[in-house]
Design an enzyme around this catalytic site. Structure first.
Site, PDB file in Angstrom:
ATOM      1  N   ASP A 136      -6.631 -68.831 -47.819  1.00 12.99           N
ATOM      2  CA  ASP A 136      -7.561 -69.748 -47.143  1.00 12.99           C
ATOM      3  C   ASP A 136      -8.217 -69.119 -45.909  1.00 12.99           C
ATOM      4  OD1 ASP A 136      -7.010 -71.681 -49.021  1.00 12.99           O
ATOM      5  OD2 ASP A 136      -5.505 -72.696 -47.799  1.00 12.99           O
ATOM      6  N   SER A 144      -0.519 -69.385 -57.560  1.00 13.23           N
ATOM      7  CA  SER A 144      -1.009 -70.621 -56.959  1.00 13.23           C
ATOM      8  C   SER A 144       0.151 -71.553 -56.670  1.00 13.23           C
ATOM      9  CB  SER A 144      -1.998 -71.306 -57.915  1.00 13.23           C
ATOM     10  OG  SER A 144      -2.114 -72.688 -57.590  1.00 13.23           O
ATOM     11  N   ARG A 204       3.231 -82.439 -48.678  1.00  9.29           N
ATOM     12  CA  ARG A 204       4.529 -82.430 -49.368  1.00  9.29           C
ATOM     13  C   ARG A 204       5.485 -83.446 -48.758  1.00  9.29           C
ATOM     14  NH1 ARG A 204       1.873 -77.885 -50.324  1.00  9.29           N
ATOM     15  NH2 ARG A 204       2.437 -76.452 -52.006  1.00  9.29           N
TER      16      ARG A 204
END
Ligand code: S3P
Length: 426
Positions: free
Chosen positions: A312, A164, A24
């Site tokens: 994750d 998401s 980002r």
């Protein structure tokens, strides 16, 4: 690669910068005016893919070991790429850049490696098209390669069917270029790094529960970003510290954003001794040091709202469960099937290889912990960095030696992983 049992693990470690935040910082720096200085940038292959995509669009980016300078050109300063953009193995690059490409006055194409070409992109094509974007899956299969052509974008209110952050961030980035407010509502709150960082770059962005709204923006302004250590990378050392018989590890500078800290909640619920020290805020993100000590573990249930905050980390949680006493149920995690590998299959396959009793389900797995049944084996990473690291940690706690095929895929998020893990063995 050969992996050996270890009875003792001691020392202090700093894991590399957060992958989500590193991506980002490059992207938002590129579309801001002025310079963005990034400290502790993750030099993993995924984040290097993001750098190369923006260089291809005319952004000058200097990358000197851990410190990156992005010379932003503003929201309307990107140039038409001379060739197809290559996101490599990176889903974050593919989905977030798509939001930016949809708003550009030039055509572009975006592709990635074989794994990216199988990952679902309909989840971004549908909302981008609803905004008026001219975006296509070139092979018409809902996957990359993708083609973008200029089109005016309109603000939408989008109820996302999936929790998401990649989908949410894609839509919010397109919203910077739209003609009105853009809102996304998620079924469960996903990581909020985009919201925190875009706001620091000057975007008008508000969050209310699981809804985030953004206004079209005249300008973003570059700033200095210090990237916290990645809790998703720290997770392997947390697990190693808990599982190895005689272990005490201090993991410094770990990001503990509440939308990411599910691994801490679950490891503690399983009986893990993890102490948070020196809590502080770095570039708007909560950070601390973690002291982890060997602990007897018991099974638990992992499901519901916590899932996006540890999505994750499920392969390494499954490894912890195999060494724990009792049953662990992982549910509400069907998203595992569309990660770098189908992680329901790749996790349960490797657990079975090491002798664990595990049952895959439609949205997770059920693991019957039994450390005495576990034995040495040949693990297969399936080219997925998180599978490789999870089972490299399992190998430390298994009495016999193990091997890992395609071990080098850790370069995606943690190039020095094996050396740093070996450095803690005493
Ligand atoms: C990421 C979001 C998550 C995560 C991925 C990084 C991000 O994906 O699995 O590794 O940086 O936004 P989803 O948002 O698709 O769940």
């Amino acid at each position: 690669m050969d992996l050996k049992h270890t009875a003792h693990l001691k020392g202090t470690i700093s894991v590399p910068g957060d992958k989500s935040i590193s991506h980002r910082a490059i992207m938002f720096g590129a579309i801001s005016e002025g310079t963005t200085e990034i400290t502790n940038f993750l030099q993993g292959a995924d984040c290097l893919s993001t750098i190369s995509c923006f260089r291809e669009m005319g952004i000058s980016i200097e990358n000197r070991a851990g410190r990156v300078t992005v010379h932003g050109k503003g929201l309307h300063g990107l140039q038409k790429p001379g060739k197809m953009l290559d996101a490599g193995n990176s889903g974050t690059t593919t989905r977030l850049i798509s939001g930016i490409l949809a708003g550009q006055p030039f055509s572009s194409e975006l592709n990635g490696d074989a794994s990216i070409q199988k990952r679902p992109m309909k989840r971004i094509l549908t909302p981008l098209s609803a905004m008026g974007a001219n975006v296509q899956s070139i092979k018409n299969n809902g996957c990359a390669p993708l083609a973008f052509s200029p089109a005016p974008l309109h603000g939408i209110s989008y109820p996302s069917p999936v929790a998401s952050a990649q989908v949410k961030s894609c839509i919010l980035l397109a919203g910077l270029y739209a003609d009105g407010t853009t809102s996304v509502t998620e079924p469960r709150l996903s990581r909020n790094h985009t919201e925190l960082m875009l706001s620091a770059f000057g975007a008008e962005i508000t969050a209310d529960g699981t809804t985030v709204s953004i206004l079209p923006q005249p300008r973003l302004t570059g700033l200095s970003v210090t990237v916290p250590g990645d809790i998703s990378s720290a997770a392997y050392f947390i697990a190693a510290g808990l599982l190895v018989k005689d272990a005490e590890i201090l993991i410094q500078n770990v990001g503990i954003n509440p939308t990411r800290d599910g691994i801490l909640k679950i490891a503690c619920a399983m009986g893990g001794r993890i102490e948070k020290l020196n809590e502080r805020t770095v570039s708007g993100e909560p950070v601390c040091d973690l002291l982890v000590t060997s602990s007897p573990l018991h099974g638990t249930t992992v499901g519901g709202d916590v899932i996006p905050s540890l999505i994750d980390e499920i392969p390494i949680i499954a490894v912890l469960a195999a060494f724990a006493e009792g049953t662990t149920v992982i549910q509400d995690a069907a998203e595992l099937k569309v990660k770098e590998s189908d992680r329901i299959f790749t996790t349960t396959d490797n657990l079975r290889r090491m002798g664990a009793a595990v049952q895959p389900t439609a949205d997770g797995m059920i693991i019957e912990g039994n450390p005495d049944a576990l034995h040495g084996t040949d693990f297969e990473s399936y080219g997925d960095h998180r599978i490789a690291m999870s089972f490299a940690v399992a190998a430390l706690a298994i009495q016999d030696n193990c091997t890992m095929r395609n071990a080098e895929c850790v370069r995606i998020s943690y190039p020095d992983f094996y050396d740093e893990l070996a450095g803690l063995s005493v």
